[in-house]
Design a protein around this motif. Structure first.
Motif, PDB file in Angstrom:
ATOM      1  N   UNK A  78     141.910  92.338 -23.041  1.00  0.00           N
ATOM      2  CA  UNK A  78     140.543  91.765 -22.667  1.00  0.00           C
ATOM      3  C   UNK A  78     139.661  92.490 -21.993  1.00  0.00           C
ATOM      4  N   UNK A  79     138.428  92.763 -22.135  1.00  0.00           N
ATOM      5  CA  UNK A  79     137.314  93.230 -21.351  1.00  0.00           C
ATOM      6  C   UNK A  79     137.328  92.484 -20.178  1.00  0.00           C
ATOM      7  N   UNK A  80     136.499  93.100 -19.311  1.00  0.00           N
ATOM      8  CA  UNK A  80     136.497  92.618 -17.759  1.00  0.00           C
ATOM      9  C   UNK A  80     135.877  91.244 -17.504  1.00  0.00           C
ATOM     10  N   UNK A  81     135.220  90.951 -18.743  1.00  0.00           N
ATOM     11  CA  UNK A  81     134.226  89.771 -18.576  1.00  0.00           C
ATOM     12  C   UNK A  81     134.865  88.615 -19.408  1.00  0.00           C
ATOM     13  N   UNK A  82     136.046  88.893 -20.091  1.00  0.00           N
ATOM     14  CA  UNK A  82     136.676  87.905 -20.696  1.00  0.00           C
ATOM     15  C   UNK A  82     137.057  86.337 -19.828  1.00  0.00           C
ATOM     16  N   UNK A  83     137.102  85.293 -20.664  1.00  0.00           N
ATOM     17  CA  UNK A  83     137.825  84.287 -20.024  1.00  0.00           C
ATOM     18  C   UNK A  83     138.151  83.270 -21.209  1.00  0.00           C
ATOM     19  N   UNK A  84     139.318  82.513 -20.694  1.00  0.00           N
ATOM     20  CA  UNK A  84     140.289  81.731 -21.630  1.00  0.00           C
ATOM     21  C   UNK A  84     140.496  80.756 -21.277  1.00  0.00           C
ATOM     22  N   UNK A  85     140.421  79.717 -22.209  1.00  0.00           N
ATOM     23  CA  UNK A  85     140.831  78.250 -21.669  1.00  0.00           C
ATOM     24  C   UNK A  85     141.243  77.393 -22.833  1.00  0.00           C
ATOM     25  N   UNK A  86     142.427  76.502 -22.525  1.00  0.00           N
ATOM     26  CA  UNK A  86     142.626  75.639 -23.730  1.00  0.00           C
ATOM     27  C   UNK A  86     141.920  74.423 -23.233  1.00  0.00           C
ATOM     28  N   UNK A  87     140.651  74.149 -24.004  1.00  0.00           N
ATOM     29  CA  UNK A  87     139.796  73.038 -23.512  1.00  0.00           C
ATOM     30  C   UNK A  87     140.147  71.717 -24.261  1.00  0.00           C
ATOM     31  N   UNK A  88     141.340  71.809 -25.036  1.00  0.00           N
ATOM     32  CA  UNK A  88     141.618  70.496 -25.643  1.00  0.00           C
ATOM     33  C   UNK A  88     141.337  69.061 -24.971  1.00  0.00           C
ATOM     34  N   UNK A  89     142.180  69.306 -23.792  1.00  0.00           N
ATOM     35  CA  UNK A  89     142.360  68.088 -22.941  1.00  0.00           C
ATOM     36  C   UNK A  89     140.770  67.684 -22.599  1.00  0.00           C
ATOM     37  N   UNK A  90     139.918  68.495 -22.318  1.00  0.00           N
ATOM     38  CA  UNK A  90     138.627  68.079 -22.262  1.00  0.00           C
ATOM     39  C   UNK A  90     137.956  67.527 -23.065  1.00  0.00           C
ATOM     40  N   UNK A  91     138.229  67.741 -24.378  1.00  0.00           N
ATOM     41  CA  UNK A  91     137.819  67.093 -25.512  1.00  0.00           C
ATOM     42  C   UNK A  91     138.641  65.939 -26.253  1.00  0.00           C
ATOM     43  N   UNK A  92     139.544  65.408 -25.226  1.00  0.00           N
ATOM     44  CA  UNK A  92     140.209  64.282 -25.626  1.00  0.00           C
ATOM     45  C   UNK A  92     141.335  64.471 -26.690  1.00  0.00           C
ATOM     46  N   UNK A  93     141.840  65.696 -27.104  1.00  0.00           N
ATOM     47  CA  UNK A  93     142.809  66.047 -27.976  1.00  0.00           C
ATOM     48  C   UNK A  93     143.859  67.199 -27.367  1.00  0.00           C
TER      49      UNK A  93
END
Length: 293
Positions: free
Chosen positions: A164-179
């Protein structure tokens, strides 16, 4: 009016039963269905400065490289071509165009496929695609820059190595979308972070920076710039392609295919209970995915 709502509902159900039922699933028909959701592309190139390293690039810059059905089909087509013909490749890189990995699935595409039948096709097609990618004989390296969210995080987890580059960010956002995840990635996530951390990451949708990702062993390296990335990739060019492939093979031999199939089907079952339900549709309407991160 109620009559229009009922007509739309019956139309959706009819389409699902006609085209997308589990009993009628087939890769060609699934591909034809997904290709109608156009936008973006997957490009294939060589990695600058190193022989025998290929790059697949998610290219949909107007939507932060969010994946459409067309892009999912092109991803699978490229993976299959590489599996069949690229006998001398030392490594395959997956990355996004314009210094951004991917914001996940294109929300316009998601809204149009938010039904059980469509969700089944999408889930099975992408789970098979990620398994085929993970089964490639050469190491697969995901290069994460800026956003790596939702379905893109699932794609990254199917890679053997993540940098990853220094500005990378990662998230499993599924729960925020109701799935929940539906591309067969949970097994890969658990292999890396373990059961407890996997539950936490999926439940909370935590947005991780590179420090957090390193802490969870999600990253092999954080690079500063393209020259730093090039120096890292040169490590894979020091030995023969056959030796590099053999190194991956002996690790993969420890994976129980049947066990993975069972886990994938269980993950898909849960995914389909949530895909297109009220929470999911409410989240899509509010565009929480865009506004909350």
């Amino acid at each position: 009016p109620p009559s229009e709502w009922l007509l739309a509902m019956f139309s959706t159900l009819a389409r699902a039963s006609r085209q997308l039922s589990p009993t009628s699933y087939g890769t060609p028909s699934a591909g034809q269905f997904l290709k109608q959701f156009e936008g973006g592309m997957i490009t294939r190139s060589a990695f600058p400065g190193i022989e025998d390293v290929a790059v697949l690039t998610l290219d949909n810059p107007e939507k932060k490289n969010a994946m459409t059905g067309k892009m999912m089909c092109e991803l699978r087509e490229n993976i299959r071509e590489i599996a069949q013909s690229a006998t001398n490749l030392r490594a395959l890189i997956i990355r996004g165009a314009s210094g951004n990995f991917s914001a996940g699935a294109d929300l316009d595409f998601v809204r149009k496929t938010a039904s059980y039948g469509d969700g089944y096709v999408l889930s099975r097609f992408m789970a098979d695609t990620l398994w085929e990618m993970s089964s490639l004989p050469m190491p697969v390296i995901a290069v994460l820059e800026r956003n790596c969210l939702g379905g893109a995080a699932e794609l990254a987890m199917a890679a053997d190595i993540r940098v990853a580059s220094t500005n990378a960010r990662m998230a499993f956002v599924h729960s925020r979308m109701g799935i929940s995840p539906g591309f067969g990635s949970v097994r890969f996530l658990m292999d890396v972070v373990g059961r407890s951390q996997a539950i936490e990451l999926l439940s909370t949708g935590e947005l991780m920076d590179t420090k957090r990702m390193k802490e969870l062993r999600l990253l092999n390296k954080v690079f500063d710039d393209e020259n730093d990335l090039l120096d890292y990739m040169k490590k894979f060019a020091r030995n023969s392609a056959r030796a590099v492939r053999a190194s991956k093979s002996v690790v993969r031999d420890a994976v129980d295919r049947k066990g993975w199939e069972d886990r994938r089907k269980g993950e898909q079952h849960v995914f389909l209970q949530l895909w297109g339900n009220k929470d999911h549709r409410d989240a899509l309407s509010a565009e929480k995915k865009k506004n909350s991160i």
